[in-house]
Design an enzyme around this catalytic site. Structure first.
Site, PDB file in Angstrom:
ATOM      1  N   LYS A 268       2.104  12.083   4.764  1.00  0.00           N
ATOM      2  CA  LYS A 268       0.799  11.469   5.088  1.00  0.00           C
ATOM      3  C   LYS A 268       0.009  12.418   5.987  1.00  0.00           C
ATOM      4  CE  LYS A 268       2.806   7.003   4.151  1.00  0.00           C
ATOM      5  NZ  LYS A 268       2.816   5.564   4.369  1.00  0.00           N
TER       6      LYS A 268
ATOM      7  N   HIS B 271      -1.521   6.192  -4.269  1.00  0.00           N
ATOM      8  CA  HIS B 271      -0.878   5.570  -3.102  1.00  0.00           C
ATOM      9  C   HIS B 271      -1.756   4.418  -2.608  1.00  0.00           C
ATOM     10  CE1 HIS B 271       0.855   4.971   0.839  1.00  0.00           C
ATOM     11  NE2 HIS B 271       1.917   5.624   0.413  1.00  0.00           N
TER      12      HIS B 271
ATOM     13  N   GLU C 206       5.838   0.667  -4.315  1.00  0.00           N
ATOM     14  CA  GLU C 206       5.735   0.577  -2.858  1.00  0.00           C
ATOM     15  C   GLU C 206       4.999  -0.707  -2.470  1.00  0.00           C
ATOM     16  OE1 GLU C 206       6.023   4.721  -0.910  1.00  0.00           O
ATOM     17  OE2 GLU C 206       3.932   4.370  -1.386  1.00  0.00           O
TER      18      GLU C 206
ATOM     19  N   ASN D  44       6.712  11.824   1.919  1.00  0.00           N
ATOM     20  CA  ASN D  44       5.254  11.759   1.996  1.00  0.00           C
ATOM     21  C   ASN D  44       4.898  11.853   3.477  1.00  0.00           C
ATOM     22  OD1 ASN D  44       2.550  11.215   1.968  1.00  0.00           O
ATOM     23  ND2 ASN D  44       2.724   9.121   1.146  1.00  0.00           N
TER      24      ASN D  44
ATOM     25  N   SER E  92       9.368   1.524   4.199  1.00  0.00           N
ATOM     26  CA  SER E  92      10.365   1.419   5.269  1.00  0.00           C
ATOM     27  C   SER E  92      11.776   1.735   4.795  1.00  0.00           C
ATOM     28  CB  SER E  92      10.298   0.040   5.936  1.00  0.00           C
ATOM     29  OG  SER E  92       9.012  -0.165   6.520  1.00  0.00           O
TER      30      SER E  92
ATOM     31  N   GLY F 134       5.484   1.162   6.358  1.00  0.00           N
ATOM     32  CA  GLY F 134       5.266   1.412   7.777  1.00  0.00           C
ATOM     33  C   GLY F 134       5.456   0.179   8.652  1.00  0.00           C
TER      34      GLY F 134
ATOM     35  N   GLU G 176      -2.566   3.569   0.231  1.00  0.00           N
ATOM     36  CA  GLU G 176      -3.519   3.962   1.285  1.00  0.00           C
ATOM     37  C   GLU G 176      -4.757   4.596   0.672  1.00  0.00           C
ATOM     38  OE1 GLU G 176      -0.652   6.145   3.596  1.00  0.00           O
ATOM     39  OE2 GLU G 176       0.365   4.259   4.045  1.00  0.00           O
TER      40      GLU G 176
HETATM   41  P1  13P Z   1       7.120   4.274   5.169  1.00  0.00           P
HETATM   42  O1  13P Z   1       8.398   4.890   4.701  1.00  0.00           O
HETATM   43  O2  13P Z   1       6.623   4.844   6.476  1.00  0.00           O
HETATM   44  O3  13P Z   1       7.145   2.786   5.139  1.00  0.00           O
HETATM   45  O4  13P Z   1       5.996   4.721   4.096  1.00  0.00           O
HETATM   46  C1  13P Z   1       6.231   4.522   2.761  1.00  0.00           C
HETATM   47  C2  13P Z   1       5.183   5.227   2.005  1.00  0.00           C
HETATM   48  O5  13P Z   1       4.032   4.812   2.002  1.00  0.00           O
HETATM   49  C3  13P Z   1       5.556   6.450   1.306  1.00  0.00           C
HETATM   50  O6  13P Z   1       4.544   6.853   0.446  1.00  0.00           O
END
Ligand code: 13P
Length: 255
Positions: free
Chosen positions: A11, A97, A169, A9, A215, A175, A99
């Protein structure tokens, strides 16, 4: 047999040139993927056609989008429809997601509509769930996640569910560099599989892939993917570096 998947992803990262470079690096090394062990690369919308062209001929490395409109077509400024995604060569769409839920107020009703748009159009869904830190601290994460899954997916038939992958997640691990322990991941993944079994039966539960995200990196991927109910990962930060992403793919292939 259920699939194992490592999904990138990206982002809101990478220029077109950087994206092309990264995909090329991944393609030169990722030769071992198979029908049951797949890679997905979910890019920003503007990268899709470029990445689709690069992925041509790589049957088990699939193109993903990070979002999709809840509406079919029409006067929805700024939106991108499921049909447009198919047209651009997309096979998987990340829906729900944290976010999108958190920053863009996407609620369960909207996510259920997005899931429908994707499935009706022939796209595979990667449906995300996961709790914030205060829910984990209160030890109510199972009920929290079960509710997200019920509200987002339980209107589907068992046949439709075959085109859904779940990504767990935990928001506190995204992150942050703080990963769920293998015990935490295995425990909630097994619970999610039970939730699916309760609604759709044991076969559906055995067949659905449940990915871990938060992560995930080259150091912890093998251990996480060795958990019996962890079927791969949804990778943010570590998917932006070819060497790291390739090593996570290798961990999935060897799991
Ligand atoms: P990270 O791997 O940067 O923690 O992000 C995970 C994520 O949100 C994947 O969709």
């Amino acid at each position: 047999m259920r699939k194992k998947i490592v999904a990138a992803n990206w982002k809101m990262n990478l220029t077109l040139a950087d994206g092309a470079f990264l995909v090329n690096e991944i393609l030169t090394a990722a030769t071992a993927v198979t029908t049951l062990k797949q890679v997905v690369i979910a890019t920003p919308f503007v990268h899709l056609t470029q990445t689709a062209a690069q992925l041509e001929g790589f049957g088990n490395i699939h193109l993903g989008a990070q979002n999709c409109s809840s509406e079919k077509s029409g006067a929805y400024t700024g939106e991108v429809s499921a049909a447009m995604l198919i047209d651009a060569g997309v096979q998987y769409v990340i829906v729900g997601h944290s976010e999108r839920r958190g920053y863009f107020n996407e609620d369960s009703a909207m996510l259920a509509k997005k899931v429908n748009q994707c499935l009706e159009t022939g796209l595979q869904v990667i449906f995300c769930c996961g709790e914030p830190l205060e829910i984990r601290d209160a030890e109510t994460q199972n009920a929290f996640v079960a509710k997200q899954i019920a509200e987002g997916l339980f209107h589907l038939t068992a046949e439709q569910l075959q085109n859904v992958t779940i990504a767990y997640e935990p928001i506190w691990a995204i992150g942050t560099g703080r990963t769920a322990t293998t015990e935490q991941a295995q425990s909630i993944h097994a619970y999610i599989r039970n939730v699916i079994a309760g609604q759709y039966g044991n076969d559906a539960a055995a067949n659905i892939a449940i990915l871990y995200g938060g992560s995930c990196n080259p150091t912890n991927a093998a251990e996480l993917f060795a958990c019996p109910d962890v079927d791969g990962g949804l990778i943010g930060g570590a998917s932006l570096k070819a060497d790291q992403f390739l090593s996570i793919i290798a961990a999935m292939i060897n799991s």
